[in-house]
Design a protein around this motif. Structure first.
Motif: not given
Length: 93
Positions: A28-32, A40-44, A37-38
């Motif tokens: 429930c946080t911005a960090e979560d 789902k979308f990986g190292e880039d 995003l990382i």
């Protein structure tokens, strides 16, 4: 599970292939959310968001139009239905 609308543009949308999408994530946080995003979308995505291991100064994260830097930073709470925008700093003239 938190369900939000995710918006972005620029080099981030080049990774996501979309400017806007509905997303769900655990927590429930911005960090979560950024961790999702990382995942789902990986190292880039990680290189853009957390170069050198800390949140980039060249990224703005808005929850319903409010910058998390003026709220609780990465601990800012996100609720179902919120709009989360992750925007690269832009320059022009």
């Amino acid at each position: 599970m938190t369900s939000i609308v995710f918006r972005t543009f620029g080099n981030i949308s080049a990774i996501t292939k979309q400017n806007q999408m509905n997303m769900e994530f655990e927590g429930c946080t911005a960090e979560d959310f950024l961790n999702k995003l990382i995942e789902k979308f990986g190292e880039d995505m990680k290189k853009i968001l957390f170069p050198g291991g800390s949140l980039s100064d060249l990224i703005f994260i808005l929850i319903n139009g409010r910058n998390i830097e003026g709220l609780e930073g990465l601990e800012t709470k996100i609720k179902d239905g919120d709009t989360v925008s992750v925007l690269p700093m832009t320059a022009g003239g």
